[in-house]
Design a protein around this motif. Structure first.
Motif, short mmCIF file in Angstrom:
data_model
loop_
_atom_site.label_atom_id
_atom_site.label_comp_id
_atom_site.label_asym_id
_atom_site.label_seq_id
_atom_site.Cartn_x
_atom_site.Cartn_y
_atom_site.Cartn_z
N GLY A 224 27.60 53.75 37.25
CA GLY A 224 26.35 53.58 37.96
C GLY A 224 25.74 52.22 37.77
O GLY A 224 24.74 51.88 38.39
N ASP A 225 26.33 51.40 36.93
CA ASP A 225 25.79 50.09 36.62
C ASP A 225 26.86 49.04 36.88
O ASP A 225 27.78 48.88 36.08
CB ASP A 225 25.34 50.04 35.15
CG ASP A 225 24.76 48.69 34.78
OD1 ASP A 225 24.62 47.84 35.67
OD2 ASP A 225 24.46 48.49 33.59
N PRO A 226 26.79 48.31 38.00
CA PRO A 226 27.82 47.31 38.28
C PRO A 226 27.90 46.23 37.22
O PRO A 226 28.95 45.62 37.05
CB PRO A 226 27.40 46.74 39.64
CG PRO A 226 25.95 47.07 39.77
CD PRO A 226 25.76 48.34 39.04
N LEU A 227 26.81 46.00 36.50
CA LEU A 227 26.85 44.98 35.45
C LEU A 227 27.75 45.42 34.31
O LEU A 227 28.45 44.61 33.70
CB LEU A 227 25.44 44.70 34.94
CG LEU A 227 24.43 44.26 36.00
CD1 LEU A 227 23.10 43.92 35.35
CD2 LEU A 227 24.95 43.08 36.80
N ALA A 228 27.75 46.73 33.99
CA ALA A 228 28.61 47.22 32.93
C ALA A 228 30.08 47.09 33.32
O ALA A 228 30.95 46.90 32.47
CB ALA A 228 28.27 48.67 32.61
N ARG A 229 30.36 47.20 34.63
CA ARG A 229 31.74 47.08 35.09
C ARG A 229 32.20 45.63 35.16
O ARG A 229 33.38 45.37 35.39
CB ARG A 229 31.89 47.74 36.46
CG ARG A 229 31.78 49.26 36.41
CD ARG A 229 32.06 49.86 37.77
NE ARG A 229 30.95 49.63 38.69
CZ ARG A 229 31.10 49.27 39.97
NH1 ARG A 229 32.28 49.08 40.46
NH2 ARG A 229 30.04 49.12 40.73
N GLY A 230 31.30 44.71 34.97
CA GLY A 230 31.65 43.30 35.13
C GLY A 230 32.63 42.78 34.11
O GLY A 230 33.26 41.73 34.33
N VAL A 231 32.79 43.46 32.97
CA VAL A 231 33.73 42.98 31.95
C VAL A 231 35.13 43.50 32.18
O VAL A 231 36.05 43.18 31.43
CB VAL A 231 33.26 43.38 30.53
CG1 VAL A 231 31.95 42.70 30.18
CG2 VAL A 231 33.13 44.89 30.41
N GLU A 232 35.35 44.29 33.23
CA GLU A 232 36.66 44.82 33.53
C GLU A 232 37.28 44.04 34.69
O GLU A 232 36.60 43.68 35.65
CB GLU A 232 36.57 46.30 33.94
CG GLU A 232 35.98 47.20 32.86
CD GLU A 232 35.80 48.62 33.36
OE1 GLU A 232 35.89 48.83 34.59
OE2 GLU A 232 35.56 49.51 32.54
N TYR A 233 38.59 43.78 34.59
CA TYR A 233 39.27 43.12 35.71
C TYR A 233 39.51 44.15 36.80
O TYR A 233 40.23 45.12 36.59
CB TYR A 233 40.59 42.51 35.26
CG TYR A 233 41.21 41.64 36.33
CD1 TYR A 233 40.76 40.34 36.53
CD2 TYR A 233 42.20 42.14 37.17
CE1 TYR A 233 41.29 39.55 37.53
CE2 TYR A 233 42.74 41.35 38.17
CZ TYR A 233 42.29 40.06 38.35
OH TYR A 233 42.80 39.28 39.35
N PRO A 234 38.92 43.96 37.98
CA PRO A 234 39.00 45.00 39.02
C PRO A 234 40.22 44.83 39.91
O PRO A 234 40.74 43.73 40.09
CB PRO A 234 37.72 44.75 39.82
CG PRO A 234 37.52 43.26 39.71
CD PRO A 234 38.04 42.86 38.35
N ARG A 235 40.68 45.92 40.47
CA ARG A 235 41.75 45.84 41.46
C ARG A 235 41.19 45.66 42.86
O ARG A 235 41.79 44.98 43.68
CB ARG A 235 42.61 47.12 41.40
CG ARG A 235 43.43 47.26 40.17
CD ARG A 235 44.38 46.08 39.89
NE ARG A 235 44.86 45.37 41.06
CZ ARG A 235 44.78 44.05 41.19
NH1 ARG A 235 44.23 43.30 40.26
NH2 ARG A 235 45.24 43.47 42.28
N ASP A 236 40.08 46.29 43.15
CA ASP A 236 39.51 46.25 44.50
C ASP A 236 38.60 45.03 44.62
O ASP A 236 37.61 44.90 43.90
CB ASP A 236 38.72 47.54 44.76
CG ASP A 236 38.29 47.68 46.21
OD1 ASP A 236 38.23 46.65 46.92
OD2 ASP A 236 38.00 48.81 46.63
N VAL B 298 35.18 36.69 34.37
CA VAL B 298 36.13 37.77 34.64
C VAL B 298 36.21 38.07 36.14
O VAL B 298 37.30 38.17 36.72
CB VAL B 298 35.76 39.03 33.85
CG1 VAL B 298 36.60 40.23 34.30
CG2 VAL B 298 35.94 38.80 32.35
N GLN B 299 35.06 38.21 36.78
CA GLN B 299 35.07 38.51 38.21
C GLN B 299 35.54 37.30 39.02
O GLN B 299 36.16 37.45 40.07
CB GLN B 299 33.67 38.95 38.67
CG GLN B 299 33.15 40.20 37.97
CD GLN B 299 34.10 41.37 38.07
OE1 GLN B 299 34.56 41.73 39.16
NE2 GLN B 299 34.40 41.99 36.93
#
Length: 444
Positions: A74-86, A227-228
């Motif tokens: 629910g928090d895009p900022l928390a996902r920012g440390v992960e390398y995304p596929r999409d 990362v992004q």
């Protein structure tokens, strides 16, 4: 949504009891100026969350994600440390990140750092992405890239200001530019070759956003931009920018004391460059490895890596990306001087400092190198020279808005021997700190 079993597993993995987690949540909230429920009520709520009786709301989910290093969908900022596929996820995260950053979100200066496991996920995510676009690249000049050219021109101008006056001077303008001029182009439809150029140019923006955040002391924000930005570089088939972003992560990890991660990122940066002939970019990445090794006190390995970097640098040519133009012989010497300083080798430090300072050295870099020279003189026992160099760095620092610069001053001040204030040259430095940066003196 955070699940109870994930919260419990993450808490136990850190060796925390429920009261310790409650205290960590309270501390994290206080750094953001937020007041939580009473300690007793918070401990009860944690038990209820872990047992699945109720789910934490958005505020507590963000705090839990920050202190336990949990991803929170629910928090895009928390996902920012992960390398995304999409790639759509990357654009969404960067847009939300820039919006929060522009609004001064305190969490972007206080959130937990990326873990070593998270760092490994970023490296493997980028290096082994397997994206067909990563192997492609424009075979020749591409028509219709005026948008990408405008982005790169703007970034180049802001990068010059960042070098001269510090990240604090460009951040707000760059954030506004990214949100209003770059993000819409990432959502737009373009011919494939043009699209790659736009994503490559956008990666340059993310790189500078990350660097300016890093220089301003907003480390959580910087990590997320880097990362992004890697995912943007992949989409733009820009391995050279990918290498630079990994090198930036190495530089930042080294500054934050995560030396093993710094070496890993630097070696990954070199791996990312394979098949892309840019000696200047490769030299910069190799020197990040040297700086990490120096921080680990591995003198032999550091010397070998510096020598390898010098050999690579001799092969540089005119066909290098414009953004690496700053990495000249003086910049290489500056990196080497940091290595020798960290290894406590005063003569070598002084030699490379002499090569690092030229008439064209940007003000922020000059202040950094002067402090490296002061550290070297302090190690050598030359208090007169150490004090004079440090005092000059304070004076020349002038209107710099750089948290890294302040950290250099603080580190030197903390290393001063007892009774330093009674030594004339060192006393001048301390007096200047009292005048220009009193918080540094008060913090000792």
């Amino acid at each position: 949504m955070l699940h109870g079993e994930d919260i419990r597993a993450a808490r136990r993995a850190r060796g925390w009891s429920i009261p310790i987690l409650a205290a960590a949540l309270t501390e994290a909230a206080q750094r953001q100026g937020v007041h939580l429920m009473s300690p007793a009520s918070l401990k009860t709520s944690i038990s209820r969350w872990e047992n699945g009786h109720v789910s934490p709301d958005d505020l507590y989910s963000r705090l839990l994600a920050a202190v336990l290093y949990l991803p929170y969908a629910g928090d895009p900022l928390a996902r920012g440390v992960e390398y995304p596929r999409d790639i759509v996820d990357t654009i969404t995260v960067l847009d939300a990140l820039a919006d929060a950053d522009h609004g001064g979100d305190a969490a972007l200066a206080t959130a937990g750092a990326i873990t070593s496991m998270g760092a490994s996920q970023v490296v493997t995510g980028y290096l082994f992405a397997g994206s067909p676009a990563l192997a492609l690249g424009p075979a020749g000049p591409v028509r219709g890239v005026e948008v990408a050219d405008r982005i790169r021109t703007t970034v180049a101008a802001m990068m010059s200001m960042d070098f001269a006056r510090g990240g604090g001077h460009v951040r707000r303008q760059l954030l506004e530019f990214f949100r209003t001029q770059v993000v819409p182009q990432l959502h737009a439809v373009h011919p494939e070759a043009v699209r790659r150029e736009i994503f490559s140019a956008a990666a340059e923006v993310a790189q500078l956003l990350g660097w300016s955040a890093y220089d301003a002391g907003r480390h959580p924000a910087a990590i997320r931009y880097f990362v992004q930005g890697l995912r943007l570089a992949e989409e733009g088939s820009d391995q050279l920018m990918g290498g630079r972003l990994l090198a930036n992560l190495s530089h930042q990890a080294n500054f934050m004391g995560r030396f093993d991660d710094a070496v890993m990122y630097a070696r990954a940066a070199q791996q990312a460059l394979q098949g892309r002939h840019s000696p200047a970019v490769e030299t910069m990445c190799v020197m990040m490895e040297a700086r990490g090794l120096a921080s680990l006190s591995d003198q032999h390995a550091t010397a070998l890596v510096i020598h390898r970097a010098e050999q690579i640098f001799e092969r540089r040519h005119d066909d290098e990306p414009g953004w690496i133009g700053y990495y000249d012989p003086a910049e290489l010497a500056g990196d080497a001087s940091h290595c020798w300083r960290d290894l406590q080798l005063a003569p070598e430090t002084k030699t490379f400092v002499g090569e690092a300072l030229t008439e064209d050295t940007p003000p922020r870099t000059r202040a950094f190198i002067q402090m490296v020279a002061a550290d070297g003189a302090l190690v050598a026992g030359d208090l007169d020279e150490a004090g004079a160099l440090a005092a000059a760095a304070v004076v020349n620092g002038g209107d710099l808005r750089s948290a890294r610069y302040l950290q250099y001053l603080k580190d030197f001040h903390d290393r001063l021997p007892p009774g330093a204030a009674r030594h004339r040259a060192l006393a001048e430095f301390v007096d200047l700190l009292h005048t220009h940066h009193p918080a540094i003196v008060a913090a000792r």
